[in-house]
Design an enzyme around this catalytic site. Sequence first.
Site, short mmCIF file in Angstrom:
data_model
loop_
_atom_site.label_atom_id
_atom_site.label_comp_id
_atom_site.label_asym_id
_atom_site.label_seq_id
_atom_site.Cartn_x
_atom_site.Cartn_y
_atom_site.Cartn_z
NE ARG A 115 -9.84 9.88 10.08
CZ ARG A 115 -8.86 9.01 9.79
NH1 ARG A 115 -8.49 8.10 10.67
NH2 ARG A 115 -8.25 9.07 8.64
CG HIS A 159 -8.72 5.95 4.77
ND1 HIS A 159 -8.71 6.30 6.11
CD2 HIS A 159 -7.73 5.03 4.65
CE1 HIS A 159 -7.78 5.61 6.75
NE2 HIS A 159 -7.16 4.83 5.89
CD GLU A 204 -1.74 7.12 7.49
OE1 GLU A 204 -1.21 6.30 6.71
OE2 GLU A 204 -1.87 6.90 8.70
CG ASN A 328 -3.77 8.77 11.05
OD1 ASN A 328 -4.60 9.31 11.78
ND2 ASN A 328 -4.06 8.30 9.85
CE1 TYR A 330 -1.82 2.54 14.00
CE2 TYR A 330 -1.50 4.33 12.44
CZ TYR A 330 -2.33 3.41 13.06
OH TYR A 330 -3.66 3.36 12.74
CD GLU A 388 -5.59 5.76 10.91
OE1 GLU A 388 -4.59 5.01 10.88
OE2 GLU A 388 -6.23 6.08 9.91
C1 GCO Z 1 -2.86 3.77 7.83
C2 GCO Z 1 -4.30 3.84 7.62
C3 GCO Z 1 -5.09 2.75 8.26
C4 GCO Z 1 -4.34 1.50 8.65
C5 GCO Z 1 -3.74 1.60 10.02
C6 GCO Z 1 -3.00 0.37 10.46
O1 GCO Z 1 -2.36 4.48 8.66
O2 GCO Z 1 -2.20 2.97 7.20
O3 GCO Z 1 -4.85 5.08 7.90
O4 GCO Z 1 -5.99 2.49 7.23
O5 GCO Z 1 -5.15 0.40 8.61
O6 GCO Z 1 -2.84 2.65 10.06
O7 GCO Z 1 -1.97 0.08 9.58
#
Ligand code: GCO
Length: 483
Positions: A115, A159, A204, A328, A330, A388
């Site tokens: 991707r 992006h 995002e 995505n 985290y 992600e």
């Molecule tokens: C985001 C983006 C990425 C970042 C990654 C780490 O989620 O902010 O898609 O470009 O680099 O998440 O922060």
Amino acid sequence: MMHRRSLLKASLATLGAALGAGPLAGGRTAAPALAQAGGQALAFPPGFVWGVSTSAYQVEGAVTADGRGPSVWDTFSHTPGRIVTGENGDVACDHYHRYLEDVGLMAGMGLNAYRFSIAWPRVMPTGTGAVNAKGLDFYDRLTDALLARGIEPWACLYHWDLPQALQDRGGWTNRDSAGWFTDYALAVAGRLGDRVKRWAMLNEPSVVAIFGHGTGDHAPGLRGTANYFAAIHNQNRAQGQALAALRQTGRTDWSLGTVLTVQPIKAAGGLEANRPAAVLWDAVWNRSCTDPLFLGRYPEPLEADFAPLTKAGDMETIRQPVDFLGLNYYSRLYQRLTTDGLFGTGFDGPPEGTRRTGMGWPVEPDGLLEQLLELRDRYGNPPVYVTENGADYYDWVGPEGKVEDGERIAFLRAHLAAAHQAIAQGANLKGFFAWTLLDNFEWAEGYARHFGLVAVDRETLARRPKASYYWYADTVRRNAVAV
Ligand code: GCO
């Protein structure tokens, strides 16, 4: 903190030895023997997609090559004080010139998907009008190189690198942005769509709205809730309009979707007093994008704010069927009430004892399980790809010069185990893209953050696969994660 680091360092040595990571021997990597802690491997369904994600401004560099115009991130990163380290994406990882080597690195992991994002200012240097064929040629070459190595290209159309010329016309706060984006999307898909079948519209949009338009921490550096609401609504419209336009071309071999950040939001400290902050932030961060896309309405806490921006037909435009949702993930986000936050809420820490990445983000693989199950239950279980997931860590260089990033391996392993559990519980999860291939330009943090499976020497730009690279290759080869 120190204590935690040293503990991890000790366990790293053990893991590194067990991994026995060998050199990258051109082509596919010989998979090193994997440590079988419990000896258990969690198998993913046949056909599970394995990839990595990157984004144009973070890796490409070559910002003036072949007629590329400036983007908001060029402007922002060249503005003193905006990037913590004072750096910019002028060179980044020079992926623009080194893409063949990078595709080779991906092939070395046996990935079946990549991707990447397409830089709008390469394709249309001032955002609208004539297409810059040379800019599209780069993605043409990249696509062919990927296909030649058996890697499916997954193109994300946006992006964050909006052409500066469009920002000068109001950018995402201008309703015309939906039309600008749709024209651009059609031009790109028209050129690459005979070989690129997977199209993600945006990446995002809520982060663009919050940090780019609300707090001013990201490009274009605007502030205030009015800019936030306009940027959300117009990105939602742009996404919907482009999805509909691409679908109307009648191409049945395209799979059309978008990429959202959706994270479980919790009241800081588990306190009842912080619950309203969590509910509000859930609307601001997650539901301002997911609810209109899947349910055709804005979330209740923000409905009245979006009403004046919403014209007849907007919600129909925004609510589009998607062939996939890119998630995505985290960590969970913890919110508290505060007088100085954008919406009267602010970020807080996770429960005591929660481990953190180098970036300070909580390590919460069970939050991925929670999020995937929420998508299953609230939005009708759409096909989801984790587009992600990954972590910034300080990378240790071992005695033999190897990057021993055992913390990253542990992070990814735990999140893949959570993903596996979600599938077992009926979540419609179809694939996983690690963030990210290369250590790259981490937005306002510059190059100080390292999310890559491959280290990049900032002086020479030489690539060096980390232990996590070999571990991921082994996981992909087995279609299973050893836990
Ligand atoms: C985001 C983006 C990425 C970042 C990654 C780490 O989620 O902010 O898609 O470009 O680099 O998440 O922060």
